[in-house]
Design a protein around this motif. Structure first.
Motif, PDB file in Angstrom:
ATOM      1  N   GLU A 165       1.003  19.479   9.128  1.00  0.00           N
ATOM      2  CA  GLU A 165       1.932  18.413   9.501  1.00  0.00           C
ATOM      3  C   GLU A 165       1.190  17.098   9.687  1.00  0.00           C
ATOM      4  N   ALA A 166       1.716  16.063   9.084  1.00  0.00           N
ATOM      5  CA  ALA A 166       1.090  14.738   9.149  1.00  0.00           C
ATOM      6  C   ALA A 166       1.450  14.025  10.438  1.00  0.00           C
ATOM      7  N   GLU A 167       0.539  13.178  10.908  1.00  0.00           N
ATOM      8  CA  GLU A 167       0.752  12.371  12.110  1.00  0.00           C
ATOM      9  C   GLU A 167       0.563  10.886  11.834  1.00  0.00           C
ATOM     10  N   HIS A 168       0.019  10.557  10.648  1.00  0.00           N
ATOM     11  CA  HIS A 168      -0.312   9.171  10.324  1.00  0.00           C
ATOM     12  C   HIS A 168       0.209   8.831   8.938  1.00  0.00           C
ATOM     13  N   TRP A 169       0.231   7.553   8.652  1.00  0.00           N
ATOM     14  CA  TRP A 169       0.675   7.074   7.342  1.00  0.00           C
ATOM     15  C   TRP A 169      -0.193   5.905   6.924  1.00  0.00           C
ATOM     16  N   CYS A 170      -0.701   5.924   5.669  1.00  0.00           N
ATOM     17  CA  CYS A 170      -1.530   4.851   5.119  1.00  0.00           C
ATOM     18  C   CYS A 170      -0.668   4.001   4.199  1.00  0.00           C
ATOM     19  N   SER A 171      -0.528   2.737   4.552  1.00  0.00           N
ATOM     20  CA  SER A 171       0.306   1.833   3.764  1.00  0.00           C
ATOM     21  C   SER A 171      -0.320   1.531   2.407  1.00  0.00           C
ATOM     22  N   ASP A 172      -1.666   1.471   2.358  1.00  0.00           N
ATOM     23  CA  ASP A 172      -2.335   1.169   1.090  1.00  0.00           C
ATOM     24  C   ASP A 172      -2.176   2.315   0.095  1.00  0.00           C
ATOM     25  N   CYS A 173      -2.315   3.548   0.580  1.00  0.00           N
ATOM     26  CA  CYS A 173      -2.208   4.708  -0.297  1.00  0.00           C
ATOM     27  C   CYS A 173      -0.794   5.233  -0.403  1.00  0.00           C
ATOM     28  N   THR A 174       0.077   4.746   0.469  1.00  0.00           N
ATOM     29  CA  THR A 174       1.458   5.253   0.597  1.00  0.00           C
ATOM     30  C   THR A 174       1.455   6.776   0.712  1.00  0.00           C
ATOM     31  N   GLU A 175       0.575   7.286   1.599  1.00  0.00           N
ATOM     32  CA  GLU A 175       0.455   8.723   1.807  1.00  0.00           C
ATOM     33  C   GLU A 175       0.418   9.034   3.291  1.00  0.00           C
ATOM     34  N   SER A 176       0.923  10.222   3.643  1.00  0.00           N
ATOM     35  CA  SER A 176       0.864  10.689   5.027  1.00  0.00           C
ATOM     36  C   SER A 176      -0.402  11.516   5.228  1.00  0.00           C
ATOM     37  N   LEU A 177      -0.949  11.458   6.450  1.00  0.00           N
ATOM     38  CA  LEU A 177      -2.223  12.099   6.757  1.00  0.00           C
ATOM     39  C   LEU A 177      -2.134  12.828   8.080  1.00  0.00           C
ATOM     40  N   CYS A 178      -2.888  13.916   8.195  1.00  0.00           N
ATOM     41  CA  CYS A 178      -3.006  14.594   9.487  1.00  0.00           C
ATOM     42  C   CYS A 178      -4.032  13.862  10.336  1.00  0.00           C
ATOM     43  N   ASP A 179      -4.223  14.296  11.586  1.00  0.00           N
ATOM     44  CA  ASP A 179      -5.165  13.621  12.481  1.00  0.00           C
ATOM     45  C   ASP A 179      -6.577  13.606  11.912  1.00  0.00           C
ATOM     46  N   ASP A 180      -7.065  14.769  11.430  1.00  0.00           N
ATOM     47  CA  ASP A 180      -8.442  14.853  10.936  1.00  0.00           C
ATOM     48  C   ASP A 180      -8.632  13.975   9.704  1.00  0.00           C
ATOM     49  N   CYS A 181      -7.707  14.070   8.755  1.00  0.00           N
ATOM     50  CA  CYS A 181      -7.833  13.270   7.532  1.00  0.00           C
ATOM     51  C   CYS A 181      -7.697  11.769   7.805  1.00  0.00           C
ATOM     52  N   ALA A 182      -6.891  11.415   8.778  1.00  0.00           N
ATOM     53  CA  ALA A 182      -6.754  10.005   9.135  1.00  0.00           C
ATOM     54  C   ALA A 182      -8.058   9.455   9.689  1.00  0.00           C
ATOM     55  N   THR A 183      -8.737  10.296  10.505  1.00  0.00           N
ATOM     56  CA  THR A 183     -10.035   9.870  11.056  1.00  0.00           C
ATOM     57  C   THR A 183     -11.038   9.637   9.941  1.00  0.00           C
ATOM     58  N   ILE A 184     -11.093  10.569   8.989  1.00  0.00           N
ATOM     59  CA  ILE A 184     -12.007  10.433   7.851  1.00  0.00           C
ATOM     60  C   ILE A 184     -11.623   9.221   6.999  1.00  0.00           C
ATOM     61  N   HIS A 185     -10.343   9.060   6.798  1.00  0.00           N
ATOM     62  CA  HIS A 185      -9.819   7.960   5.989  1.00  0.00           C
ATOM     63  C   HIS A 185     -10.290   6.609   6.525  1.00  0.00           C
TER      64      HIS A 185
ATOM     65  N   LYS B 107     -12.958   6.028   8.192  1.00  0.00           N
ATOM     66  CA  LYS B 107     -14.415   5.890   8.223  1.00  0.00           C
ATOM     67  C   LYS B 107     -15.021   5.837   6.830  1.00  0.00           C
ATOM     68  N   THR B 108     -14.289   6.336   5.838  1.00  0.00           N
ATOM     69  CA  THR B 108     -14.799   6.337   4.462  1.00  0.00           C
ATOM     70  C   THR B 108     -14.883   4.911   3.934  1.00  0.00           C
ATOM     71  N   THR B 109     -15.958   4.638   3.204  1.00  0.00           N
ATOM     72  CA  THR B 109     -16.224   3.271   2.744  1.00  0.00           C
ATOM     73  C   THR B 109     -15.069   2.696   1.925  1.00  0.00           C
ATOM     74  N   LEU B 110     -14.516   3.495   1.034  1.00  0.00           N
ATOM     75  CA  LEU B 110     -13.464   3.004   0.147  1.00  0.00           C
ATOM     76  C   LEU B 110     -12.134   2.771   0.858  1.00  0.00           C
ATOM     77  N   THR B 111     -11.922   3.463   1.957  1.00  0.00           N
ATOM     78  CA  THR B 111     -10.591   3.393   2.594  1.00  0.00           C
ATOM     79  C   THR B 111     -10.613   2.896   4.031  1.00  0.00           C
ATOM     80  N   LYS B 112     -11.791   2.540   4.530  1.00  0.00           N
ATOM     81  CA  LYS B 112     -11.846   2.187   5.957  1.00  0.00           C
ATOM     82  C   LYS B 112     -11.096   0.896   6.286  1.00  0.00           C
ATOM     83  N   ARG B 113     -10.819   0.085   5.270  1.00  0.00           N
ATOM     84  CA  ARG B 113     -10.047  -1.144   5.511  1.00  0.00           C
ATOM     85  C   ARG B 113      -8.545  -0.943   5.295  1.00  0.00           C
ATOM     86  N   HIS B 114      -8.153   0.273   4.935  1.00  0.00           N
ATOM     87  CA  HIS B 114      -6.724   0.539   4.746  1.00  0.00           C
ATOM     88  C   HIS B 114      -5.981   0.459   6.076  1.00  0.00           C
ATOM     89  N   LYS B 115      -4.701   0.161   5.979  1.00  0.00           N
ATOM     90  CA  LYS B 115      -3.873   0.079   7.183  1.00  0.00           C
ATOM     91  C   LYS B 115      -3.256   1.439   7.441  1.00  0.00           C
TER      92      LYS B 115
END
Length: 552
Positions: A15-35, A37-45
């Motif tokens: 189950e997702a808890e977050h949403w990335c506007s740049d990727c238009t994708e939903s993320l769980c807590d762990d993936c959101a944390t990684i998202h 911190k990752t160089t390519l996506t750390k500036r995403h909203k």
């Protein structure tokens, strides 16, 4: 949220808890944390899903990839074609376009720019149009039902005067009425489902745009706007087609004169037909609104104004008028008092009644009359401010009054107006299509009345003939009606005060919300008020304010 979201990065259904506007994708807590911190996506909203819970999934998941070139990301915007592009689109179909910029540049400031605001305004306006069309359809349905009932009763009364051999004619006529009524209802309601669906779609878009402002990136918001614009245009065209086809139907009945010899063979009791009128004036485009605003007069300032609290605790006033001495008389809405005072609320005199006064009108220089509900009407001696004996109107409740010379017009809580003299003798009875709520006379004895459930102002000639004086979709819920010395008609609408010319053709808004008008209820006009050519009394602000305006 109404829909359950799962993480786009996890293989299992997490189950997702977050949403990335740049990727238009939903993320769980762990993936959101990684998202984050990752160089390519750390500036995403990345925001929590609760922040966008009011946005529909179809808007949240609008793709940022090109529909023509799969897996190519939309990175450019062509100003000439108003189109989002990927890198492959440029050499194929936009190589000659000189005004192509990056989507990052094009989307800068979109949340506060004209494109978003214009789309929101168009969606809101089209929804208003849909709601207005739906309202007219429902109102027309109610009218048709009322007309059916009136005609049925008239047919029944006529039938009682005839011999039994007319049964077949009566039943044939009623069958025709039923068929035409059914046909009319079907015709009026045609397209209602499409309108309701379009309204729901526009409402969803409206909520989506509002909720995305704080959560989406500029790029995503810009993509959303440009995606919705052609969809909006498609919806507008469909509604425009429905609107221009929108018609108003009325059931009418023309009875046949009953022969003196009831044994004579009558071919029919009357004719039933449906009168069809076009209702195209409801499509209020912004250009027309702007034109109306340009024609509105500048701000008017009342010469006198006071809150009804000056008259007593919790006092509300629904009706009132000028007296011959330029004082005003007001009907208390929540106690049994008639209130007489100056236009500034001072020199208050309370006349205790035995009922809640529903309306008041001036009969002559020495007398006013009050609508006393089931008691009829009650004259008031204006020299002594004393109640006089009731004037009975048998079996009728009196809810509004107007006076002309020696006549008193009484509106009832049924669809009728009775005209009597001061001795109570009935002079005329007029049966109406709607319930009369406000009425007044002009200088030639023509009566004007309004009903709060439509856009019409009706009039009754001195001999009793009825006609529609004026109808306008811009006069919402017409209430109080008053006339000046030139027989111009003034109407209190839900948000404005309107002036209509003597012939009913020229209309203008003379007082608006900018002038402090809030739910005006009743109007009265005084001639030569404190040296002014006209004075307009407005019972305003949800029954809690009394205001006097100078009229040139």
């Amino acid at each position: 949220m109404s829909e359950q979201y799962f993480c786009a990065c996890c293989d299992d259904k997490v189950e997702a808890e977050h949403w990335c506007s740049d990727c238009t994708e939903s993320l769980c807590d762990d993936c959101a944390t990684i998202h984050c911190k990752t160089t390519l996506t750390k500036r995403h909203k990345v925001v929590r899903l609760q922040k966008v819970e009011g946005v529909s999934s179809s808007i949240l998941r609008i793709s940022d990839t090109c529909k023509v070139h799969e897996r190519q990301k939309l990175t450019f915007f062509c100003k000439i074609h108003n189109q989002l592009l990927c890198a492959a689109c440029l050499p194929e179909s936009h190589k000659d376009c000189v005004d192509v910029i990056t989507i990052d540049k094009a989307s800068s400031g979109v949340k506060y720019g004209s494109a978003l605001g214009d789309l929101e305004a168009k969606i809101k306006e089209l929804r208003e149009i849909i709601i207005e069309i739906l309202r007219t359809k429902d109102a027309n349905t109610i009218t048709l039902n009322e007309q059916k009932e009136l005609i049925s009763n008239e047919i029944k009364r006529m039938r009682l005067k005839l011999n039994t051999h007319l049964n077949r004619i009566e039943e044939d006529l009623k069958s025709t009425l039923e068929a035409k009524h059914t046909e009319s209802i079907t015709k009026v309601q045609h397209g209602r489902g499409d309108l309701a669906h379009a309204n729901k779609t526009l409402e969803t878009w409206e909520n989506d745009l509002e909720n995305l402002k704080d959560s989406a990136t500029d790029v995503h918001m810009f993509t959303v706007v440009k995606t919705l614009e052609p969809k909006y245009t498609n919806e507008e065209n469909k509604i425009r087609d429905v609107q221009w086809d929108n018609i108003k139907l009325d059931l009418e009945f023309q009875p046949t004169d009953i022969a003196d010899d009831i044994k004579a063979i009558l071919p029919e009791l009357g004719k039933l037909f449906v009168r069809e009128t076009n209702a195209t004036g409801l499509f209020k485009l912004r250009r027309l609104r702007q034109r109306l605003q340009e024609l509105q007069p500048p701000l008017n300032v009342p010469t006198h104004k006071f809150d009804t609290s000056r008259l007593g605790p919790d006092i509300e006033v629904k009706r009132g008028c000028f007296l011959p001495d330029n004082k005003i008389v007001l009907c208390s809405y929540n106690d049994e008092n008639l209130l007489i005072c100056n236009t500034d609320g001072r020199e208050l005199r309370k006349l205790k009644m035995q009922y809640i006064p529903l309306d008041v009108a001036v009969f002559d220089d020495k007398c006013a009359v009050v609508a006393a509900n089931e008691r009829g009407v009650q004259p008031i001696d204006l020299t002594l401010y004393k109640r006089e004996p009731y004037i009975s109107v048998p079996n009728e409740k009196c809810v509004a009054v107007a006076c002309f010379e020696k006549c008193i017009a009484v509106a009832h809580d049924i669809k009728a107006i009775t005209v009597i003299n001061k001795e109570g003798k009935k002079l005329m009875r007029v049966v109406l299509r709607f319930f009369p709520r406000y009425l007044t006379y002009n200088h030639s004895g023509r009566m004007f009345w309004t009903n709060t459930n439509n856009h019409e102002i009706n009039c009754i000639e001195p001999e009793g003939a009825q006609r529609l004086y004026c109808s306008s979709p811009y006069i919402n819920d017409p209430r109080g009606v008053a006339l000046d010395e030139n027989d111009n008609v003034f109407i209190a609408g839900s948000k404005n005060v309107h002036k209509i010319s003597k012939d009913g053709k020229a209309q203008e808004i003379i007082l608006t919300e900018d002038d402090g008008i809030r739910e005006p209820q009743d109007l009265s006009i005084s001639i030569n008020h404190y040296g002014l050519s006209h004075a307009l009394l407005v019972i305003n602000n949800h029954l809690r304010s009394i205001e006097t305006f100078r009229l040139e």
